[in-house]
Write a protein that holds these residues in place. Structure first.
Motif, short mmCIF file in Angstrom:
data_model
loop_
_atom_site.label_atom_id
_atom_site.label_comp_id
_atom_site.label_asym_id
_atom_site.label_seq_id
_atom_site.Cartn_x
_atom_site.Cartn_y
_atom_site.Cartn_z
N SER A 1 41.87 48.97 49.72
CA SER A 1 40.48 48.56 49.49
C SER A 1 40.40 47.50 48.40
O SER A 1 41.29 47.40 47.54
CB SER A 1 39.61 49.77 49.11
N VAL A 2 39.34 46.70 48.48
CA VAL A 2 39.07 45.67 47.48
C VAL A 2 37.59 45.77 47.11
O VAL A 2 36.72 45.82 47.98
CB VAL A 2 39.37 44.25 48.00
N ASP A 3 37.33 45.78 45.81
CA ASP A 3 35.95 45.86 45.32
C ASP A 3 35.35 44.46 45.21
O ASP A 3 36.08 43.46 45.10
CB ASP A 3 35.92 46.50 43.93
N PRO A 4 34.02 44.36 45.19
CA PRO A 4 33.38 43.07 44.89
C PRO A 4 33.85 42.58 43.52
O PRO A 4 33.97 43.36 42.57
CB PRO A 4 31.89 43.41 44.87
N GLY A 5 34.17 41.29 43.42
CA GLY A 5 34.62 40.72 42.16
C GLY A 5 36.10 40.91 41.89
O GLY A 5 36.57 40.60 40.79
N GLU A 6 36.86 41.40 42.87
CA GLU A 6 38.29 41.66 42.68
C GLU A 6 39.13 40.62 43.42
O GLU A 6 38.89 40.32 44.59
CB GLU A 6 38.64 43.06 43.18
N PHE A 7 40.14 40.10 42.73
CA PHE A 7 41.04 39.09 43.27
C PHE A 7 42.43 39.73 43.41
O PHE A 7 43.06 40.09 42.42
CB PHE A 7 41.08 37.90 42.32
N VAL A 8 42.87 39.88 44.65
CA VAL A 8 44.12 40.57 44.96
C VAL A 8 45.14 39.60 45.54
O VAL A 8 44.81 38.77 46.39
CB VAL A 8 43.86 41.71 45.97
N VAL B 1 43.65 25.33 41.92
CA VAL B 1 43.02 25.94 43.09
C VAL B 1 42.89 27.45 42.90
O VAL B 1 41.84 28.03 43.20
CB VAL B 1 43.82 25.60 44.37
N VAL B 2 43.93 28.09 42.41
CA VAL B 2 43.88 29.54 42.21
C VAL B 2 42.87 29.90 41.13
O VAL B 2 42.16 30.90 41.23
CB VAL B 2 45.28 30.10 41.88
N LYS B 3 42.77 29.07 40.11
CA LYS B 3 41.74 29.30 39.08
C LYS B 3 40.34 29.20 39.68
O LYS B 3 39.44 29.98 39.32
CB LYS B 3 41.90 28.28 37.95
N ILE B 4 40.14 28.25 40.59
CA ILE B 4 38.85 28.11 41.27
C ILE B 4 38.55 29.36 42.10
O ILE B 4 37.44 29.90 42.06
CB ILE B 4 38.82 26.85 42.15
N LEU B 5 39.55 29.85 42.84
CA LEU B 5 39.36 31.07 43.63
C LEU B 5 39.04 32.26 42.72
O LEU B 5 38.16 33.07 43.03
CB LEU B 5 40.61 31.36 44.46
N ALA B 6 39.74 32.34 41.59
CA ALA B 6 39.49 33.44 40.66
C ALA B 6 38.07 33.35 40.09
O ALA B 6 37.36 34.36 39.99
CB ALA B 6 40.52 33.41 39.53
N ARG B 7 37.66 32.14 39.73
CA ARG B 7 36.33 31.95 39.16
C ARG B 7 35.24 32.25 40.20
O ARG B 7 34.24 32.90 39.90
CB ARG B 7 36.20 30.52 38.64
N GLU B 8 35.45 31.77 41.43
CA GLU B 8 34.50 32.03 42.51
C GLU B 8 34.38 33.53 42.77
O GLU B 8 33.28 34.06 43.00
CB GLU B 8 34.95 31.30 43.78
N THR B 9 35.51 34.22 42.72
CA THR B 9 35.53 35.66 42.93
C THR B 9 34.70 36.38 41.88
O THR B 9 33.89 37.27 42.22
CB THR B 9 36.99 36.18 42.88
N LYS B 10 34.88 36.01 40.62
CA LYS B 10 34.17 36.69 39.53
C LYS B 10 32.70 36.28 39.48
O LYS B 10 31.81 37.13 39.40
CB LYS B 10 34.85 36.37 38.19
N ASP B 11 32.46 34.96 39.49
CA ASP B 11 31.09 34.47 39.30
C ASP B 11 30.16 34.88 40.44
O ASP B 11 28.98 35.12 40.24
CB ASP B 11 31.08 32.94 39.16
N LYS B 12 30.71 34.91 41.67
CA LYS B 12 29.89 35.21 42.85
C LYS B 12 30.12 36.63 43.39
O LYS B 12 29.61 36.97 44.45
CB LYS B 12 30.17 34.18 43.95
N ASN B 13 30.92 37.42 42.64
CA ASN B 13 31.16 38.82 43.01
C ASN B 13 31.74 38.95 44.42
O ASN B 13 31.33 39.80 45.21
CB ASN B 13 29.86 39.63 42.89
N LYS B 14 32.70 38.10 44.73
CA LYS B 14 33.35 38.15 46.03
C LYS B 14 34.60 39.04 45.98
O LYS B 14 35.07 39.39 44.90
CB LYS B 14 33.76 36.73 46.46
#
Length: 231
Positions: A29-36, A180-193
């Motif tokens: 499972s993956v929670d909202p805001g989690e980058f795996v 690119v990975v930093k952008i994905l991490a930021r998008e994940t946290k900021d937008k709760n993806k």
């Protein structure tokens, strides 16, 4: 609520008289805001795992849930609709439409959804990915790395709840891959993806919340103490 959940999911393929277990029974499972991150050798089942989550393949057993909805049991048409709305795919091959410019790749999403074009969102994404000056270029006029960044912008544009990235930095140099990975991490946290990234580059896992190792169809969580140190 879990953004992504797999319950006893497995995948088998027939190879002549043999049965190959590409993915053995898996709970995940993956929670909202989690980058795996998912790492592992070639042929270990990583891509099978990702395509099952994205509904591009059906599991042999078990169920996939997206935002608590049973995704894997939907009929293909319904599954495709949910996939387009809820999931952003970033693949090794950019899969850009050859006769559309970079900005038109993003606007195509609006045409499919019959929604209003968000010019500021397009501008911000292209600037963030350092391809704003390439907005009117066609895929054939771009380098491999530029095409991949355009594909990432397209995947993020419609604000999906789930991002599935299969080797998203494979065609990028180290510094660009990190960005690119930093952008994905930021998008994940900021937008709760919820973001899952399959990668061969273990150095990039430092930007992820958790790391899983796939080997011979078995997925296991890596201890935080085992994570690779700084680049």
């Amino acid at each position: 609520m879990k953004s992504i959940e797999l319950k006893q999911v497995s995948k088998r393929f027939k190879d002549g008289s043999k049965t190959i277990e590409a993915l053995k029974s898996t709970d995940f499972s993956v929670d909202p805001g989690e980058f795996v991150a998912v790492i592992g050798p070639s042929g270990s089942g990583k891509s099978t795992f990702l395509t099952i989550i994205g509904g591009l393949q059906q599991p042999s057993e078990g169920n996939v849930f997206i935002n608590d909805n049973k995704f894997s049991e939907l009929k293909e048409k319904k599954r495709a609709q949910r996939r387009f709305k809820d999931i952003g795919f970033i693949l090794q091959a950019s899969n850009l439409v050859p006769f559309l410019t970079v900005q038109e790749q993003l606007k195509l999403v609006n045409k499919v959804e019959k929604s209003k074009i968000d010019k500021k969102r397009i501008q911000d994404l292209l600037q963030e990915l350092d391809i704003y000056d390439l907005a009117d270029k066609y895929p054939g006029e771009l380098s491999g790395g530029e095409r991949q960044r355009a594909a990432i912008a397209r995947a993020l544009y419609h604000d999906p709840a789930v991002i599935l990235a299969d080797e998203p930095t494979a065609s990028l140099d180290t510094s660009r891959a990190i960005e690119v990975v930093k952008i994905l991490a930021r998008e994940t946290k900021d937008k709760n993806k919820a973001t899952i990234m399959v990668t061969h580059d273990e150095r990039l896992t430092k930007y992820c919340d958790s790391v899983y190792v796939m080997e011979d169809g078995i997925l296991e969580k890596q201890s935080m103490n085992d994570k690779v140190g700084s680049i």
